[in-house]
Design an enzyme around this catalytic site. Structure first.
Site, short mmCIF file in Angstrom:
data_model
loop_
_atom_site.label_atom_id
_atom_site.label_comp_id
_atom_site.label_asym_id
_atom_site.label_seq_id
_atom_site.Cartn_x
_atom_site.Cartn_y
_atom_site.Cartn_z
N HIS A 1 0.82 -1.21 0.00
CA HIS A 1 0.00 0.00 0.00
C HIS A 1 0.86 1.27 0.00
CE1 HIS A 1 -3.62 2.07 -0.06
NE2 HIS A 1 -4.13 1.85 1.15
N ASP B 1 -2.18 2.24 -4.62
CA ASP B 1 -3.40 2.70 -3.95
C ASP B 1 -4.50 1.67 -4.13
OD1 ASP B 1 -2.16 5.04 -3.15
OD2 ASP B 1 -2.73 6.11 -4.99
#
Length: 464
Positions: free
Chosen positions: A435, A439
């Site tokens: 992450h 995204d």
């Protein structure tokens, strides 16, 4: 009278001169002989003990003695000169050594897992005699020449490095026949001193028993161990293999480094399974390999990586490296541990090429013959836990990649299609990603693209 005296003096002078000349010639011959054998002084230890050795040392102290020079000549004849040569001639070219080969750029050592041969066995050139287990693969140690294994220089479980000597191989069987009796002699000699030593050991034990029972600490230790005895009888302690250690370290590093997040989706496998059943026979006849579901997911992953290139990228310090190639790793579980071979240039392959590559890599992985180069690199990983019956899972990223796709088992579930409930073969898929780089939107779009391509393989033909 005067004339006789003059003649007598002349004759005495001539005889003395001749005797002096003879002595000088004899001494020169002795000196020459001593000089010729003076260079053999380095072989003094090879001269047999006895009169010859004493005569030679006496000759060193009195080089003019004819008796010493005569004895020296006899001492250096025959056996003495043969002993100088014999110890060095039997070893020339008869013995070769098997060494640890180069194991790869990133591997500096390994553990000798097991021996494939035993001392006394005959081996051929390039035949494997032992196996080394490294962090990534198992490497064979090959015999450099044909011959008989004389002895092993290391033991199973030892750590070895490239270039270390592992075994001595004799090209002739005679060398082993001479070694074998010498190995049996210590075994026969070992039990002889044992009876003499046994009473000594018993006496020491008897002397030690009262000392051990006198202080109070031993009973406390025994009482502390008593509750632990039952579980230990039902436990086995086995050292971890190097491959298992490496996998454990990499997975924990991945968990500590990446910001792991997993997104899920489900795929209707009806159309892909129908395509497989319809063309599997023709596909096998033409390409010589079976058509599986894995090739369909690899092609879908290639399409998704092209649509979302950030999933194919990786963080390197303060930079992002975007890869313009697609090398997909496939996780293969073996009896020794998890290995991840790489399908290089997957974006340039068709279904047949992918299936052939997968079969070849999986076979090498299960046989333990896969090389380090075949597992190095990779920009994305596909793991199929469905072959073991996994319904759903959260896979862990394989560093230094940024995402991994997890496939699972196909289960018939009721689905609403066209307003009616019908049974459909469904599969859950999971995408674990870093992450920090990817995204949620890109991750969902990526997994959605895989769903669309698998559910409708015709999209690959039309590139839509």
């Amino acid at each position: 009278m005067m004339l006789r005296a003059v003649i007598r003096r002349a004759s005495s002078r001539g005889s003395s001169a001749s005797s002096g000349l003879a002595k000088s010639m004899k001494s020169s011959r002795v000196a020459a002989s001593s000089q010729s054998f003076h260079s053999l002084s380095a072989t003094e230890t090879l001269v047999p003990r006895g009169s010859h050795a004493r005569s030679y040392f006496h000759h060193r102290s009195c080089p003019g003695c004819s008796e010493c020079s005569r004895t020296l000549l006899t001492s250096f004849q025959g056996t003495t000169l043969q002993k100088w040569v014999r110890p060095f001639s039997s070893d020339s070219g008869d013995v070769v050594e098997a060494v640890v080969p180069h194991m790869g750029e990133s591997i500096t050592d390994g553990t000798l897992a097991n021996f494939l041969k035993q001392p006394g066995d005959r081996v051929e050139a390039d035949e494997a005699i032992a196996q080394i287990e490294t962090d990534k693969v198992t490497i064979d140690i090959a015999s450099p020449a044909s011959g008989v294994i004389q002895e092993f220089l290391v033991k199973e479980g030892d750590t070895v490095e490239p270039g270390n000597k592992v075994a001595i191989i004799s090209k002739s069987a005679d060398a082993v026949s001479h070694v074998a009796p010498s190995e049996k002699i210590p075994e026969k000699a070992a039990p002889k001193p044992s009876p003499a030593e046994e009473p000594k050991v018993e006496s020491t034990k008897v002397a030690e028993k009262p000392k051990a029972s006198s202080p109070p600490p031993p009973p406390t230790k025994q009482s502390a161990k008593e509750p632990q005895l039952p579980p230990k009888d039902r436990e086995r302690r086995v050292p971890m293999t190097r491959l298992r250690k490496r996998v454990a370290t990499r997975l924990k590093d991945s968990q500590n480094t990446f910001a792991l997040l997993t997104t899920f989706n489900e795929i209707d496998m009806t159309n892909l399974m129908k395509l497989r059943s319809q063309y599997k026979d023709a596909f096998f006849e033409k390409h010589g390999v079976k058509l599986g579901l894995m090739s369909g997911f690899i092609k879908a992953a290639v399409s998704a990586l092209q649509a979302q290139p950030v999933v194919n990228a990786v963080i390197d310090g303060d930079d992002i490296i975007y890869r313009d190639y697609i090398d997909i790793s496939i996780a293969v579980g073996t009896s020794k541990g998890l290995v991840v071979p790489v399908i290089r240039g997957a974006d340039q392959m068709n279904f047949a090429d992918i299936e052939k590559t997968i079969n070849s890599l999986a076979k090498k992985a299960n046989e333990g013959t896969i090389s380090i180069d075949e597992m190095a690199g990779g920009s994305f990983t596909v793991s199929n836990g469905g072959v073991y019956g996994s319904l759903i899972s959260t896979p862990i990223i394989n560093p230094p990649q940024s995402a991994i796709l997890g496939m699972h088992s196909i289960v018939q579930r009721p689905m609403v299609v066209g307003g009616s409930v019908v049974p459909r073969p469904m599969m859950y898929v999971a995408l674990t990603y870093d992450h920090r780089l990817i995204d949620g939107r890109e991750a969902v779009y990526f997994l959605r693209r895989i769903k669309d391509v698998v559910e409708d393989p015709q999209r690959l033909l039309l590139d839509i």
